[in-house]
Design a protein around this motif. Structure first.
Motif, PDB file in Angstrom:
ATOM      1  N   GLN A  99      26.614  74.758 -65.179  1.00  0.00           N
ATOM      2  CA  GLN A  99      25.225  75.056 -64.823  1.00  0.00           C
ATOM      3  C   GLN A  99      25.094  75.570 -63.403  1.00  0.00           C
ATOM      4  O   GLN A  99      24.395  76.559 -63.147  1.00  0.00           O
ATOM      5  CB  GLN A  99      24.362  73.809 -65.011  1.00  0.00           C
ATOM      6  N   ASP A 100      25.768  74.907 -62.474  1.00  0.00           N
ATOM      7  CA  ASP A 100      25.622  75.260 -61.067  1.00  0.00           C
ATOM      8  C   ASP A 100      26.621  76.313 -60.596  1.00  0.00           C
ATOM      9  O   ASP A 100      26.443  76.889 -59.519  1.00  0.00           O
ATOM     10  CB  ASP A 100      25.745  74.003 -60.208  1.00  0.00           C
ATOM     11  N   LYS A 101      27.683  76.526 -61.373  1.00  0.00           N
ATOM     12  CA  LYS A 101      28.665  77.573 -61.060  1.00  0.00           C
ATOM     13  C   LYS A 101      29.306  77.380 -59.687  1.00  0.00           C
ATOM     14  O   LYS A 101      29.429  78.315 -58.891  1.00  0.00           O
ATOM     15  CB  LYS A 101      28.019  78.961 -61.125  1.00  0.00           C
ATOM     16  N   VAL A 102      29.741  76.155 -59.397  1.00  0.00           N
ATOM     17  CA  VAL A 102      30.369  75.892 -58.101  1.00  0.00           C
ATOM     18  C   VAL A 102      31.779  76.479 -58.058  1.00  0.00           C
ATOM     19  O   VAL A 102      32.436  76.631 -59.084  1.00  0.00           O
ATOM     20  CB  VAL A 102      30.411  74.381 -57.803  1.00  0.00           C
ATOM     21  N   SER A 103      32.215  76.797 -56.848  1.00  0.00           N
ATOM     22  CA  SER A 103      33.552  77.348 -56.647  1.00  0.00           C
ATOM     23  C   SER A 103      34.570  76.287 -56.254  1.00  0.00           C
ATOM     24  O   SER A 103      35.778  76.516 -56.359  1.00  0.00           O
ATOM     25  CB  SER A 103      33.511  78.429 -55.557  1.00  0.00           C
ATOM     26  N   VAL A 104      34.083  75.144 -55.783  1.00  0.00           N
ATOM     27  CA  VAL A 104      34.928  74.029 -55.356  1.00  0.00           C
ATOM     28  C   VAL A 104      34.208  72.741 -55.724  1.00  0.00           C
ATOM     29  O   VAL A 104      32.975  72.677 -55.669  1.00  0.00           O
ATOM     30  CB  VAL A 104      35.185  74.057 -53.829  1.00  0.00           C
ATOM     31  N   ILE A 105      34.975  71.712 -56.094  1.00  0.00           N
ATOM     32  CA  ILE A 105      34.411  70.376 -56.287  1.00  0.00           C
ATOM     33  C   ILE A 105      35.065  69.423 -55.305  1.00  0.00           C
ATOM     34  O   ILE A 105      36.293  69.420 -55.141  1.00  0.00           O
ATOM     35  CB  ILE A 105      34.605  69.871 -57.727  1.00  0.00           C
ATOM     36  N   VAL A 106      34.236  68.598 -54.652  1.00  0.00           N
ATOM     37  CA  VAL A 106      34.693  67.572 -53.720  1.00  0.00           C
ATOM     38  C   VAL A 106      34.264  66.205 -54.253  1.00  0.00           C
ATOM     39  O   VAL A 106      33.151  66.040 -54.740  1.00  0.00           O
ATOM     40  CB  VAL A 106      34.096  67.796 -52.317  1.00  0.00           C
ATOM     41  N   GLY A 107      35.097  65.205 -54.166  1.00  0.00           N
ATOM     42  CA  GLY A 107      34.791  63.842 -54.618  1.00  0.00           C
ATOM     43  C   GLY A 107      36.109  63.177 -54.974  1.00  0.00           C
ATOM     44  O   GLY A 107      37.149  63.776 -54.834  1.00  0.00           O
ATOM     45  N   THR A 108      36.175  62.093 -55.471  1.00  0.00           N
ATOM     46  CA  THR A 108      35.253  61.093 -55.943  1.00  0.00           C
ATOM     47  C   THR A 108      35.506  59.799 -55.177  1.00  0.00           C
ATOM     48  O   THR A 108      36.318  59.791 -54.261  1.00  0.00           O
ATOM     49  CB  THR A 108      35.502  60.827 -57.448  1.00  0.00           C
ATOM     50  N   GLY A 109      34.892  58.686 -55.604  1.00  0.00           N
ATOM     51  CA  GLY A 109      35.187  57.409 -54.982  1.00  0.00           C
ATOM     52  C   GLY A 109      36.305  56.648 -55.662  1.00  0.00           C
ATOM     53  O   GLY A 109      36.990  55.849 -55.036  1.00  0.00           O
ATOM     54  N   THR A 110      36.521  56.897 -56.969  1.00  0.00           N
ATOM     55  CA  THR A 110      37.464  56.081 -57.741  1.00  0.00           C
ATOM     56  C   THR A 110      38.534  56.914 -58.432  1.00  0.00           C
ATOM     57  O   THR A 110      38.339  58.095 -58.729  1.00  0.00           O
ATOM     58  CB  THR A 110      36.722  55.284 -58.827  1.00  0.00           C
ATOM     59  N   ALA A 111      39.644  56.265 -58.721  1.00  0.00           N
ATOM     60  CA  ALA A 111      40.724  56.908 -59.466  1.00  0.00           C
ATOM     61  C   ALA A 111      40.314  57.171 -60.909  1.00  0.00           C
ATOM     62  O   ALA A 111      40.754  58.156 -61.520  1.00  0.00           O
ATOM     63  CB  ALA A 111      41.975  56.022 -59.427  1.00  0.00           C
TER      64      ALA A 111
END
Length: 394
Positions: A99-111
């Motif tokens: 939906q958002d068409k991001v080029s990079v994803i950053v995260g998360t808190g957990t494995a």
């Protein structure tokens, strides 16, 4: 040499702020004249919500100090909720990509969340910059990077210290999910492999149902009856508060030293634990009193803005922004997911508040690990470095 932060005040805000962006250069996943979109997946709700707050604070502080730009470009940030990980993290990743068409994803808190989204980011060829626990189950690392740690490294880093300083068997306990098994498994394998003895029945770790367990007394009764000379555990978030408080309430704290992965006393949980945390020793790759050029700038700036000392989550959020800042700048005038990913692999040394580090062949930091103890620093409790344990990564 270490610096003691001036204060560590209780409380964190439960609101995570999304960063609004402006138009920038074209990328492969956006319109020709659209902005460079970056997706964030952090726990905005659930037992690890406070971790999400700290991750966002570190990330936002970096953007604020760089005029909201990364790599010299304006960026648009889209935030999604990791919640408890697993399906919620996968749903968040799908929204950001489709939906958002991001080029990079950053995260998360957990494995657990990494385990859930590893396939989709790899199939889509979108770089993922991990900021929390990373499971040992990853095989294809082409698009997966972490500014944090390998989940097994934490326990591995402190195992030899505990084996040589504790005169007797150690009771080990942790939550029954992927990250918990990696965290505890890293300690157990290193500790028993070097000749250490477990106090647990059957020489097997005690596993607590997650996230359902809030009453640890049945397990602490096992500790009392085990003959253990120390306890090593992994808990974070609300479970860490419950475990540390109940450990003191049972009287175990007075006779059996408590060691843990640093998340046990990290961030918002420390003021919530109160006096129960005093004297608890943990292993972590950061403490706010580290003395290096980057931390001498970062820690006071963070404390001035939030009236509390920074922690490792704030650092990994900051470092994720730092990584992208450098990679986007090196990815050309019209950065794409592919060119950003290539640039990440060519970054070299990172000047982080935790000290200098670089990506190893497993796409996670080669970095030092420290033994810390909760002590009063002025009028507040803080995780104070008392020893350098080892450097891990390859």
């Amino acid at each position: 040499m270490v610096l003691r932060p001036a204060r560590l005040l209780a409380g964190v805000t439960a609101l995570l702020l999304a960063v609004a962006g402006c138009s920038g250069s074209a990328v492969d996943t956006g319109p020709p004249d659209g902005p460079l979109k970056i997706g964030l997946i952090w726990p905005l709700s659930g037992p690890y919500q406070a971790i999400g707050v700290d991750l966002q604070r570190g990330w936002q502080l970096y953007l604020d100090s760089h005029d909201g730009m990364l790599g010299g470009q304006k960026v648009e940030i889209v935030t999604a909720d990791e919640a408890e990980g697993k399906q919620s993290a996968l749903t968040a990743a799908r929204k950001l990509l489709d939906q958002d068409k991001v080029s990079v994803i950053v995260g998360t808190g957990t494995a657990d969340a990494v385990e859930s989204i590893k396939t989709i980011v790899t199939e889509r060829g979108v770089p993922f910059i991990g900021t929390g626990g990373r499971p040992s189950t990853l095989t294809d690392l082409t698009y997966i990077w972490h500014t944090s740690w390998l989940s097994r490294e934490t326990g591995q880093a402190v195992a030899e210290h505990i084996r040589t300083t504790v005169d007797g068997p150690v009771f080990v306990i942790g939550p029954d999910y992927v990250g918990g098994h990696d965290q505890i498994g890293g300690f157990v394998d290193a500790y028993t492999g070097a000749g250490g003895e477990l106090a647990n029945t059957g020489s097997r770790p005690a596993w607590t149902p997650w996230p359902a367990t809030t009453n640890f007394l049945p397990y602490l009764n096992q500790v009392a009856a085990s003959g253990a000379k120390a306890v090593y555990c992994f808990y974070a978030g609300t479970a860490a508060v419950d475990f540390v408080k109940q450990y003191e309430q049972t009287g175990l704290k007075d006779t059996i030293p408590l060691y843990g992965a640093g998340f046990l006393t990290e961030g918002a949980v420390l003021p919530a634990q109160g006096d129960a945390a005093t004297g608890v020793r943990t292993v972590m790759n950061y403490a706010p009193n580290l003395d290096n050029p980057a931390n001498r700038a970062f820690a006071p700036a963070f404390e001035d803005q939030h009236q509390s000392a920074p922690n490792i989550y704030a650092v990994t959020g900051w470092d994720a922004a730092l990584i992208l800042d450098r990679a986007i700048a090196a990815a050309g005038e019209s950065p794409t997911s592919a060119s950003i990913n290539t640039a990440i692999g060519e970054l070299g040394v990172i000047d982080s508040p935790r000290g200098q580090w670089r990506f190893g062949v497993n796409h996670s930091p080669i970095q030092p690990w420290y033994l810390r103890e909760v002590q009063l620093d002025g009028r507040t409790a803080a995780n104070v470095v008392i020893a350098h344990l080892t450097t891990l990564g390859e």
